[in-house]
Design a protein around this motif. Structure first.
Motif, mmCIF file in Angstrom:
data_model
loop_
_atom_site.group_PDB
_atom_site.id
_atom_site.type_symbol
_atom_site.label_atom_id
_atom_site.label_comp_id
_atom_site.label_asym_id
_atom_site.label_seq_id
_atom_site.Cartn_x
_atom_site.Cartn_y
_atom_site.Cartn_z
ATOM 1 N N ASP A 1 -1.436 57.431 26.864
ATOM 2 C CA ASP A 1 -1.640 58.321 25.717
ATOM 3 C C ASP A 1 -2.334 59.623 26.105
ATOM 4 O OD1 ASP A 1 -0.411 56.494 24.028
ATOM 5 O OD2 ASP A 1 -2.289 55.497 23.536
ATOM 6 N N GLY A 2 -2.372 59.933 27.394
ATOM 7 C CA GLY A 2 -2.963 61.186 27.855
ATOM 8 C C GLY A 2 -2.094 62.378 27.496
ATOM 9 N N PHE A 3 -2.690 63.554 27.569
ATOM 10 C CA PHE A 3 -2.011 64.777 27.145
ATOM 11 C C PHE A 3 -0.729 65.033 27.934
ATOM 12 C CE2 PHE A 3 -1.437 69.408 26.862
ATOM 13 C CZ PHE A 3 -1.380 69.539 25.488
ATOM 14 N N GLU A 4 -0.769 64.869 29.248
ATOM 15 C CA GLU A 4 0.438 65.103 30.054
ATOM 16 C C GLU A 4 1.553 64.132 29.680
ATOM 17 O OE1 GLU A 4 0.952 67.744 31.948
ATOM 18 O OE2 GLU A 4 -1.041 68.363 31.294
ATOM 19 N N GLN A 5 1.200 62.884 29.423
ATOM 20 C CA GLN A 5 2.186 61.887 29.025
ATOM 21 C C GLN A 5 2.742 62.208 27.630
ATOM 22 O OE1 GLN A 5 -0.771 61.365 30.390
ATOM 23 N NE2 GLN A 5 -0.289 60.354 32.311
ATOM 24 N N MET A 6 1.883 62.721 26.750
ATOM 25 C CA MET A 6 2.348 63.161 25.425
ATOM 26 C C MET A 6 3.388 64.274 25.578
ATOM 27 S SD MET A 6 -1.295 63.371 23.398
ATOM 28 C CE MET A 6 -0.597 64.437 22.115
ATOM 29 N N ALA A 7 3.071 65.254 26.434
ATOM 30 C CA ALA A 7 3.987 66.376 26.644
ATOM 31 C C ALA A 7 5.322 65.896 27.202
ATOM 32 C CB ALA A 7 3.342 67.405 27.576
ATOM 33 N N GLU A 8 5.254 64.935 28.112
ATOM 34 C CA GLU A 8 6.481 64.387 28.696
ATOM 35 C C GLU A 8 7.332 63.692 27.627
ATOM 36 O OE1 GLU A 8 7.599 60.961 31.941
ATOM 37 O OE2 GLU A 8 5.812 62.182 32.313
#
Length: 184
Positions: A85-92
Motif C-alpha cells: 500500500d506504499g505510494f509507489e505501489q499505488m502509482a503502479e
C-alpha cells in the motif's frame, strides 16, 4: 478481519483535505468535487475485498463521472506495515488499471480519521454541497465478486444523488478489511 462501517449519517459535512496523488498533483476536496456530487472511496492495493471488485469500481467511477459526479480514491493504510500500500505501489496500480480519477495518499491517516473511514472499500457519496448521502456498498460482492448481473447499488445511489440531491434511505453498508492503522 472483515469490518462494516456505520450507516449513512445523512447531511454530515465532509471535512476538507489536501493530499498528494499518484499523478504528481495535490488535491483538495473542492478539486475533485463534481457539479452533481462527489464520491470518495477509501481503498488500498492489497485488500482482497477491493481487488475482487476493482474492475467494477473503475466501471462505476467512469459512469458516474459522465453524470457529473467527481470521484477520488484514498489509501490510508500504514505502508510501513503493509508495503503493498506504499505510494509507489499505488502509482503502479493506478497506471496499470487506468484509474480515471485521482488516487490519493493519506500517509498521516488524518483524513481517514476525520472521515471516520472504517474499511476498504468504504464509500462516501456526497451531494453537490458536500453533504453525505450514501455510505453503502458497491454491490452484493464480498471477498468474491457478485454475479455479473448484480444490482449496481453504489452507481444507482449516486445517480439518484446527481439527479435529486438525495441518496436512498435504505442502504446496505460496505464490508471489507479494516483500515491498517499505525501504532499510536
Amino acid at each position: 478481519m472483515a469490518v462494516t462501517p456505520p450507516v449513512c449519517d445523512f447531511g454530515w459535512k465532509a471535512p476538507d483535505f489536501t493530499l498528494p496523488a499518484t499523478d504528481g498533483r495535490t488535491y483538495g476536496l473542492s478539486d475533485i468535487a463534481g457539479p452533481k456530487g462527489t464520491l470518495v472511496m477509501f481503498i488500498c492495493n492489497h485488500c482482497p475485498y477491493v481487488l475482487a471488485v476493482l474492475d467494477r469500481i473503475l466501471r462505476d467511477a467512469r459512469d458516474l463521472q459522465a453524470l457529473g459526479t467527481g470521484v477520488a480514491a484514498i489509501c490510508s493504510n500504514d505502508a510501513a506495515a503493509y508495503p503493498a500500500d506504499g505510494f509507489e505501489q499505488m502509482a503502479e496500480m493506478a497506471r496499470e488499471k487506468g484509474f480515471a480519477f485521482p488516487y490519493l495518499h493519506d500517509e498521516t491517516q488524518q483524513v481517514a480519521r476525520a472521515w471516520g473511514a472504517a474499511c476498504t472499500p468504504d464509500f462516501f457519496g456526497l451531494d453537490a454541497s458536500g453533504g453525505l448521502q450514501y455510505r453503502g456498498r458497491l454491490d452484493a460482492s464480498g471477498r468474491n465478486p457478485a454475479p455479473p448481473d448484480a444490482r449496481r447499488e453504489l452507481f444507482e445511489a449516486m445517480r439518484m444523488v446527481a439527479e435529486t440531491g438525495r441518496g436512498p434511505r435504505d442502504q446496505v453498508p460496505s464490508m471489507g478489511c479494516s483500515i491498517k492503522w499505525k501504532a499510536q
